[in-house]
Design a protein around this motif. Structure first.
Motif, PDB file in Angstrom:
ATOM      1  N   VAL A 154      16.334 -17.692  18.552  1.00 45.98           N
ATOM      2  CA  VAL A 154      16.272 -19.027  18.273  1.00 45.98           C
ATOM      3  C   VAL A 154      15.244 -19.781  19.137  1.00 45.98           C
ATOM      4  CG1 VAL A 154      17.818 -21.318  18.445  1.00 45.98           C
ATOM      5  CG2 VAL A 154      18.808 -18.937  17.595  1.00 45.98           C
ATOM      6  N   PRO A 155      14.279 -20.619  18.826  1.00 44.38           N
ATOM      7  CA  PRO A 155      13.397 -21.151  19.776  1.00 44.38           C
ATOM      8  C   PRO A 155      13.973 -22.405  20.403  1.00 44.38           C
ATOM      9  CG  PRO A 155      12.949 -21.958  17.395  1.00 44.38           C
ATOM     10  CD  PRO A 155      13.972 -20.880  17.571  1.00 44.38           C
ATOM     11  N   GLY A 156      13.547 -22.206  21.816  1.00 48.42           N
ATOM     12  CA  GLY A 156      13.705 -23.411  22.586  1.00 48.42           C
ATOM     13  C   GLY A 156      12.411 -24.237  22.679  1.00 48.42           C
ATOM     14  N   SER A 157      12.154 -24.951  23.448  1.00 42.07           N
ATOM     15  CA  SER A 157      10.989 -26.098  23.663  1.00 42.07           C
ATOM     16  C   SER A 157       9.847 -25.241  23.852  1.00 42.07           C
ATOM     17  CB  SER A 157      11.180 -27.074  24.579  1.00 42.07           C
ATOM     18  OG  SER A 157      11.409 -26.750  25.812  1.00 42.07           O
ATOM     19  N   GLU A 158       9.987 -24.316  24.811  1.00 44.14           N
ATOM     20  CA  GLU A 158       8.784 -23.451  24.863  1.00 44.14           C
ATOM     21  C   GLU A 158       8.990 -21.990  24.657  1.00 44.14           C
ATOM     22  OE1 GLU A 158       8.364 -23.747  29.098  1.00 44.14           O
ATOM     23  OE2 GLU A 158       7.769 -26.044  29.130  1.00 44.14           O
ATOM     24  N   LYS A 159       9.991 -21.430  24.486  1.00 45.20           N
ATOM     25  CA  LYS A 159      10.123 -20.012  24.193  1.00 45.20           C
ATOM     26  C   LYS A 159      11.640 -19.812  23.764  1.00 45.20           C
ATOM     27  CE  LYS A 159       9.232 -18.777  28.315  1.00 45.20           C
ATOM     28  NZ  LYS A 159       9.094 -17.814  29.824  1.00 45.20           N
ATOM     29  N   ASP A 177      23.782 -24.188  38.642  1.00 44.28           N
ATOM     30  CA  ASP A 177      23.357 -25.554  38.440  1.00 44.28           C
ATOM     31  C   ASP A 177      22.594 -25.790  37.212  1.00 44.28           C
ATOM     32  OD1 ASP A 177      22.748 -28.311  39.269  1.00 44.28           O
ATOM     33  OD2 ASP A 177      21.140 -28.122  40.465  1.00 44.28           O
ATOM     34  N   VAL A 178      23.271 -25.521  36.197  1.00 43.84           N
ATOM     35  CA  VAL A 178      22.392 -25.560  34.861  1.00 43.84           C
ATOM     36  C   VAL A 178      21.783 -27.118  34.820  1.00 43.84           C
ATOM     37  CG1 VAL A 178      22.651 -25.374  32.246  1.00 43.84           C
ATOM     38  CG2 VAL A 178      24.212 -24.076  33.806  1.00 43.84           C
ATOM     39  N   PRO A 179      20.444 -27.078  34.312  1.00 43.32           N
ATOM     40  CA  PRO A 179      19.869 -28.231  34.140  1.00 43.32           C
ATOM     41  C   PRO A 179      20.404 -29.392  33.123  1.00 43.32           C
ATOM     42  CG  PRO A 179      18.298 -26.636  34.022  1.00 43.32           C
ATOM     43  CD  PRO A 179      19.659 -25.965  33.937  1.00 43.32           C
ATOM     44  N   GLY A 180      20.930 -28.913  32.197  1.00 42.67           N
ATOM     45  CA  GLY A 180      21.333 -29.894  31.200  1.00 42.67           C
ATOM     46  C   GLY A 180      20.141 -30.755  30.298  1.00 42.67           C
ATOM     47  N   ARG A 181      19.371 -29.743  29.874  1.00 45.09           N
ATOM     48  CA  ARG A 181      18.151 -30.433  29.233  1.00 45.09           C
ATOM     49  C   ARG A 181      18.406 -30.858  27.934  1.00 45.09           C
ATOM     50  NH1 ARG A 181      12.523 -27.651  29.176  1.00 45.09           N
ATOM     51  NH2 ARG A 181      12.320 -29.607  28.700  1.00 45.09           N
ATOM     52  N   ARG A 182      17.796 -32.038  27.630  1.00 40.29           N
ATOM     53  CA  ARG A 182      18.077 -32.839  26.372  1.00 40.29           C
ATOM     54  C   ARG A 182      16.507 -32.673  25.654  1.00 40.29           C
ATOM     55  NH1 ARG A 182      22.028 -30.890  27.230  1.00 40.29           N
ATOM     56  NH2 ARG A 182      23.741 -32.079  27.861  1.00 40.29           N
ATOM     57  N   VAL A 183      16.366 -32.041  24.701  1.00 40.23           N
ATOM     58  CA  VAL A 183      15.039 -31.774  23.879  1.00 40.23           C
ATOM     59  C   VAL A 183      15.132 -32.184  22.389  1.00 40.23           C
ATOM     60  CG1 VAL A 183      13.089 -30.151  23.640  1.00 40.23           C
ATOM     61  CG2 VAL A 183      14.643 -29.979  25.712  1.00 40.23           C
ATOM     62  N   ALA A 184      14.178 -33.300  22.152  1.00 40.49           N
ATOM     63  CA  ALA A 184      14.387 -33.288  20.613  1.00 40.49           C
ATOM     64  C   ALA A 184      13.595 -32.506  19.676  1.00 40.49           C
ATOM     65  CB  ALA A 184      13.373 -34.681  20.291  1.00 40.49           C
ATOM     66  N   ASP A 185      14.282 -32.298  18.686  1.00 41.20           N
ATOM     67  CA  ASP A 185      13.727 -31.292  17.737  1.00 41.20           C
ATOM     68  C   ASP A 185      12.412 -31.258  17.311  1.00 41.20           C
ATOM     69  OD1 ASP A 185      16.219 -29.889  17.540  1.00 41.20           O
ATOM     70  OD2 ASP A 185      16.940 -31.105  15.761  1.00 41.20           O
ATOM     71  N   PRO A 186      11.616 -30.427  16.947  1.00 37.93           N
ATOM     72  CA  PRO A 186      10.215 -30.556  16.614  1.00 37.93           C
ATOM     73  C   PRO A 186      10.087 -31.328  15.453  1.00 37.93           C
ATOM     74  CG  PRO A 186      10.578 -28.090  17.112  1.00 37.93           C
ATOM     75  CD  PRO A 186      11.911 -28.974  16.811  1.00 37.93           C
ATOM     76  N   CYS A 198      10.256 -29.963  12.058  1.00 36.16           N
ATOM     77  CA  CYS A 198      11.595 -29.073  11.358  1.00 36.16           C
ATOM     78  C   CYS A 198      12.453 -30.088  10.897  1.00 36.16           C
ATOM     79  CB  CYS A 198      12.232 -28.596  12.847  1.00 36.16           C
ATOM     80  SG  CYS A 198      13.664 -27.806  12.461  1.00 36.16           S
ATOM     81  N   GLU A 199      13.036 -29.952   9.822  1.00 35.96           N
ATOM     82  CA  GLU A 199      14.128 -30.730   9.190  1.00 35.96           C
ATOM     83  C   GLU A 199      15.485 -30.108   9.017  1.00 35.96           C
ATOM     84  OE1 GLU A 199      12.825 -33.516   6.049  1.00 35.96           O
ATOM     85  OE2 GLU A 199      10.881 -32.209   5.934  1.00 35.96           O
ATOM     86  N   CYS A 200      15.639 -29.264  10.007  1.00 31.68           N
ATOM     87  CA  CYS A 200      17.226 -28.563   9.936  1.00 31.68           C
ATOM     88  C   CYS A 200      18.330 -29.409  10.122  1.00 31.68           C
ATOM     89  CB  CYS A 200      17.077 -27.734  11.502  1.00 31.68           C
ATOM     90  SG  CYS A 200      16.417 -26.314  11.105  1.00 31.68           S
ATOM     91  N   GLY A 201      18.225 -30.742  10.902  1.00 31.72           N
ATOM     92  CA  GLY A 201      19.313 -31.684  10.876  1.00 31.72           C
ATOM     93  C   GLY A 201      19.374 -32.244   9.439  1.00 31.72           C
ATOM     94  N   ILE A 229      10.762 -22.075  13.198  1.00 36.65           N
ATOM     95  CA  ILE A 229      10.602 -23.278  13.850  1.00 36.65           C
ATOM     96  C   ILE A 229      11.921 -23.820  14.329  1.00 36.65           C
ATOM     97  CG2 ILE A 229       9.618 -25.682  13.633  1.00 36.65           C
ATOM     98  CD1 ILE A 229       7.299 -24.698  12.025  1.00 36.65           C
ATOM     99  N   GLY A 230      12.761 -23.608  13.292  1.00 38.62           N
ATOM    100  CA  GLY A 230      14.266 -24.363  13.429  1.00 38.62           C
ATOM    101  C   GLY A 230      15.170 -23.301  13.184  1.00 38.62           C
ATOM    102  N   THR A 231      16.586 -23.730  13.823  1.00 38.11           N
ATOM    103  CA  THR A 231      17.474 -22.599  13.809  1.00 38.11           C
ATOM    104  C   THR A 231      18.046 -22.194  12.621  1.00 38.11           C
ATOM    105  OG1 THR A 231      19.091 -24.583  14.090  1.00 38.11           O
ATOM    106  CG2 THR A 231      18.488 -23.334  15.860  1.00 38.11           C
TER     107      THR A 231
END
Length: 377
Positions: A98-103, A306-315, A318-321, A346-348
């Motif tokens: 599953v792709p993250g924002s970078e890898k 100390d998990v960052p809790g990142r919030r990243v917009a989908d590419p 990608c229209e998975c949503g 690109i998407g899950t």
């Protein structure tokens, strides 16, 4: 073979399709039925069930793939955990790509992170027991189907005193996204094919809110082709009856109205309801996620690290949503089958075997005319 023969019998399928076609003609209007579970999506497109139904009966994919609904920020958090010194990060195989924002986690492993795929959380606990020098983190995902196994593993860790094990919980509840889809009018849905695996834990009665509050019928179904066809037939009969909507349990050989009470008790002890949780395609939904409870705080990765809790917009591409909420079919996404394939997702929805995009791609399902053309060729 008796079980397979019974639930894939062509004569029984023809009889059901004939009944569905006759009832759809009697109804005289189009209906859209959302299958909630990714396992149903896989069966529907593997066997081409959508093209066996009359055109007035449309099957719509919903947010039922546990891998697909995880937002990109939580993937980035998982990768961050995997890259911490001394951590062995354990995950199910389909989460690796599953792709993250970078890898992806697979990329992180190639870069040197100790990422291992396991078949169950108990496998991760065994690794922790065998490697007391490592901090072993299990990436827990899934609906009520998989949450009991995580809960049982937490209980085992406590009983056996395994302190170098923790869980990064991304378990979610089935009800909140369905409420969001119905209440906010995100898509036109007339009825639901209820999730068989989830219902085995929660019970079929858990979905009565759809019938009671929105007058949308539900048929909880199994996963064989005839299960789903019978579920469609049950829903059509409900529409024709003129009676108030209800929950029909087609999967009674597995699902009880009250569900699995032992599994429910395990979940109640191990988890607490999050105030809010982010979903891919649905945004933040109240009381939709499972956090590790105070009783198991010592084994909660989000408290231990100390998990960052990142919030990243989908590419943007990608229209998975939109796929997950039934707004579009996978083949209507502009990158489907071109830039986005199972080899280069690109998407899950293109990663998990239960994802709608992967199902459409792997089984050659496009729109009705294109699919029939492929079959004829």
């Amino acid at each position: 073979m008796k079980f397979v023969d019974e639930f894939r019998d062509p004569d029984a399928a023809r009889a059901l399709i004939h009944q569905i076609s006759a009832d759809a003609e009697r109804l005289g209007r189009p209906i859209a039925l959302m299958e909630i579970c990714g396992g149903h999506t896989h069966t529907i497109y593997r066997y081409g069930l959508e093209n066996l139904l009359p055109e007035s009966v449309e099957l719509v994919h919903g947010p039922g793939c546990p891998v697909c609904v995880i937002p990109m920020g939580r993937i980035d958090d998982a990768i961050w955990l995997a890259q911490q010194p001394g951590v062995t990060f354990c995950t199910f195989g389909d989460m690796m790509r599953v792709p993250g924002s970078e890898k992806s986690l697979l990329d992180a492993r190639a870069d040197g992170a100790d990422v291992q795929f396991v078949y169950s959380p108990l496998d991760a606990l065994r690794i922790a027991e065998e490697r007391p020098d490592r901090e072993v983190v299990f990436f827990a995902v899934g609906f009520e189907t998989t949450a009991p196994s995580t809960a049982a593993t937490l209980a085992a860790a406590r009983t056996r005193g395994i302190r170098n094990f923790s869980v990064f919980s991304n378990h979610v509840f089935t009800e909140p996204p369905l409420r969001a889809i119905v209440d906010e009018g995100r898509t036109r849905i007339d009825g639901f094919i209820g999730p068989g695996h989830v219902s085995a834990v929660t019970g079929s009665a858990r979905f009565e809110f759809l019938a009671r509050e929105s007058d949308r019928p539900v048929a909880v179904c199994g996963f064989e082709p005839l299960d789903i066809l019978q579920g469609v037939a049950l829903l059509l009969r409900q529409f024709l009856s003129g009676e108030p909507a209800r929950v029909d349990n087609q999967y009674s050989r597995v699902v009880l109205p009250q569900g699995n009470l032992i599994a429910q008790r395990l979940m109640d002890e191990a988890f607490e309801v999050r105030d809010t949780f982010e979903w891919r395609g649905l945004g933040w939904l109240p009381r939709s996620g499972m956090a590790i409870s105070e009783a198991f705080a010592e084994w909660d990765a989000e408290r231990r690290f100390d998990v960052p809790g990142r919030r990243v917009a989908d590419p943007v591409a990608c229209e998975c949503g939109s796929v997950l909420t039934g707004r579009i079919k996978p083949w209507q996404c502009r990158v489907f089958g071109t830039a986005c394939t199972p080899a280069t997702p690109i998407g899950t929805c293109m990663v998990s075997p239960e994802g709608a995009c992967a199902a459409y791609y792997n089984f050659g399902r496009l729109d009705r005319e294109a699919s029939q053309g492929i079959s004829a060729g």
